[in-house]
Each structure stands twice: as C-alpha cells, then as structure tokens.
Write a protein that holds these residues in place. Structure first.
Motif, short mmCIF file in Angstrom:
data_model
loop_
_atom_site.label_atom_id
_atom_site.label_comp_id
_atom_site.label_asym_id
_atom_site.label_seq_id
_atom_site.Cartn_x
_atom_site.Cartn_y
_atom_site.Cartn_z
N SER A 1 0.89 -1.48 0.02
CA SER A 1 0.00 0.17 0.01
C SER A 1 0.84 1.27 -0.04
CB SER A 1 -0.77 0.02 1.16
OG SER A 1 -1.46 1.24 1.24
N ALA A 2 1.77 1.28 0.94
CA ALA A 2 2.90 2.31 0.95
C ALA A 2 3.39 2.58 -0.43
CB ALA A 2 3.64 2.13 2.06
N LYS A 3 3.75 1.53 -0.94
CA LYS A 3 4.37 1.65 -2.32
C LYS A 3 3.48 2.26 -3.25
CE LYS A 3 7.10 -1.50 -5.85
NZ LYS A 3 7.20 -2.68 -6.11
N ARG A 4 2.45 1.87 -3.35
CA ARG A 4 1.27 2.48 -4.18
C ARG A 4 1.17 3.98 -4.06
NH1 ARG A 4 -1.39 -2.45 -3.31
NH2 ARG A 4 -2.81 -1.37 -1.82
N LYS A 5 0.93 4.16 -2.75
CA LYS A 5 0.77 5.71 -2.62
C LYS A 5 2.16 6.41 -2.88
CE LYS A 5 -2.37 4.70 1.09
NZ LYS A 5 -2.77 4.76 2.58
N PHE A 6 3.19 5.82 -2.58
CA PHE A 6 4.58 6.57 -2.94
C PHE A 6 4.35 6.70 -4.46
CE2 PHE A 6 8.96 6.73 -4.39
CZ PHE A 6 9.28 7.83 -3.62
N LYS A 7 4.25 5.90 -5.41
CA LYS A 7 4.34 6.08 -6.91
C LYS A 7 3.27 7.04 -7.31
CE LYS A 7 6.10 1.53 -8.58
NZ LYS A 7 5.83 0.36 -9.10
N ARG A 8 2.17 6.96 -6.61
CA ARG A 8 0.85 7.80 -6.93
C ARG A 8 1.51 9.33 -6.76
NH1 ARG A 8 -3.37 6.68 -3.65
NH2 ARG A 8 -3.09 4.46 -4.54
N ALA A 9 2.09 9.47 -5.69
CA ALA A 9 2.49 10.85 -5.35
C ALA A 9 3.60 11.38 -6.06
CB ALA A 9 2.78 10.96 -3.62
N VAL A 10 4.66 10.55 -6.38
CA VAL A 10 5.57 10.82 -7.18
C VAL A 10 5.30 10.98 -8.69
CG1 VAL A 10 7.77 10.10 -8.02
CG2 VAL A 10 7.30 9.80 -5.74
N GLY A 11 4.44 10.33 -9.04
CA GLY A 11 3.78 10.40 -10.43
C GLY A 11 4.32 9.20 -11.16
N LYS A 12 4.81 8.30 -10.65
CA LYS A 12 5.23 7.11 -11.48
C LYS A 12 4.35 6.16 -11.67
CE LYS A 12 9.97 8.03 -10.94
NZ LYS A 12 11.23 7.75 -11.80
N ALA A 13 3.22 6.08 -11.00
CA ALA A 13 2.27 5.14 -11.28
C ALA A 13 1.52 5.06 -12.44
CB ALA A 13 1.14 5.26 -9.98
N VAL A 14 1.21 4.01 -13.01
CA VAL A 14 0.39 4.00 -14.42
C VAL A 14 -0.89 3.36 -14.16
CG1 VAL A 14 0.58 2.33 -16.52
CG2 VAL A 14 2.74 3.07 -15.26
N SER A 15 -1.92 3.85 -14.74
CA SER A 15 -3.35 3.75 -14.41
C SER A 15 -3.43 2.47 -15.41
CB SER A 15 -4.34 5.00 -14.99
OG SER A 15 -4.11 4.97 -16.50
N SER A 16 -4.86 1.78 -14.90
CA SER A 16 -5.23 0.56 -15.31
C SER A 16 -5.47 0.75 -16.99
CB SER A 16 -6.48 -0.02 -14.72
OG SER A 16 -7.45 1.05 -14.84
N SER A 17 -6.12 2.15 -17.12
CA SER A 17 -6.36 2.35 -18.59
C SER A 17 -5.06 2.43 -19.36
CB SER A 17 -7.01 3.61 -18.93
OG SER A 17 -6.58 4.63 -18.48
N GLN A 18 -4.06 2.90 -19.06
CA GLN A 18 -2.70 3.13 -19.44
C GLN A 18 -2.18 1.65 -19.89
OE1 GLN A 18 -0.53 5.71 -17.15
NE2 GLN A 18 -0.69 7.29 -18.51
N GLN A 19 -2.31 0.86 -19.05
CA GLN A 19 -1.98 -0.57 -18.87
C GLN A 19 -2.58 -1.18 -19.87
OE1 GLN A 19 -2.40 -2.06 -14.85
NE2 GLN A 19 -0.29 -1.63 -14.24
N ALA A 20 -3.92 -1.18 -20.06
CA ALA A 20 -4.63 -1.81 -20.89
C ALA A 20 -4.25 -1.36 -22.52
CB ALA A 20 -6.18 -1.77 -20.84
N GLU A 21 -3.95 0.02 -22.53
CA GLU A 21 -3.63 0.39 -23.81
C GLU A 21 -2.22 -0.01 -24.34
OE1 GLU A 21 -3.73 2.69 -27.15
OE2 GLU A 21 -5.45 2.40 -25.91
N GLU A 22 -1.25 -0.12 -23.35
CA GLU A 22 -0.03 -0.68 -23.67
C GLU A 22 -0.22 -2.35 -24.06
OE1 GLU A 22 2.65 0.15 -20.41
OE2 GLU A 22 2.68 1.98 -20.62
N LEU A 23 -0.83 -3.16 -23.32
CA LEU A 23 -1.01 -4.48 -23.68
C LEU A 23 -1.60 -4.64 -25.01
CD1 LEU A 23 -2.54 -5.95 -20.15
CD2 LEU A 23 -0.40 -6.20 -21.29
#
Length: 98
Positions: free
Chosen positions: A31-53
């Motif tokens: 959970s902390a890892k996800r929150k950190f990524k979201r705050a830093v801006g490196k998280a990838v949304s599920s729609s972006q993941q779907a598009e890349e797939l």
C-alpha cells in the motif's frame, strides 16, 4: 496414521499463525509503495496498462505475420463469403477444391 494427520494439522495451524503477522506487514508495504508511486507520478493507470497491452499484442501479431510472409509460409486464400454463408464453410470448400 491418525496421529500423523493431527500433527500435520497442528504444524499447518502454527505456520498460519506465524505468517498472518507477516501478511499484514506485506499489505502495508504494498500500500505504501502504491501511494508513493502515485505521489511521485510514476504510477501507471489501468487504462494506460490496457492500452500498452493492446499495442504490444498488436505489434507481436504484426511481427509474426510479417515473419511468416517473408518466409513464404502464408497462404493467400481468396474466400467467397456471401451473405448467409458461414465463413468456415467457405474455407472448407476452398480447401476441398485444392
């Protein structure tokens, strides 16, 4: 045999109790890892993941098609698909004619 199964169950229960505490820590860490990524801006949304797939799968299929075309493994079939005729039946008729 009964005592053996009882001992196995006791060991499994003890193992479960020990690992329960670790699960809570692991969930907290994730959970902390996800929150950190979201705050830093490196998280990838599920729609972006779907598009890349979809893009990756398209590229893989296209590359496979091109490799087979270059190797001459593709068969050029001209199917006469008329309304009301199943495409599979048309393919079978082309194969039987060959």
């Amino acid at each position: 045999a009964a005592m053996k199964s009882v001992n196995i169950c006791k060991r499994q229960r003890a193992h479960t109790l020990k690992t329960e505490r670790l699960e809570v820590l692991e969930e907290f860490r994730q959970s902390a890892k996800r929150k950190f990524k979201r705050a830093v801006g490196k998280a990838v949304s599920s729609s972006q993941q779907a598009e890349e797939l979809w893009e990756n799968s398209y590229e893989a299929v296209r590359n496979d098609y091109l490799e087979k075309a270059l190797e001459g493994e593709l068969i050029d079939l001209e199917l006469d698909v008329t309304p009301g005729v199943n495409a599979i039946d048309s393919l079978h008729s082309v194969e039987s004619a060959s």
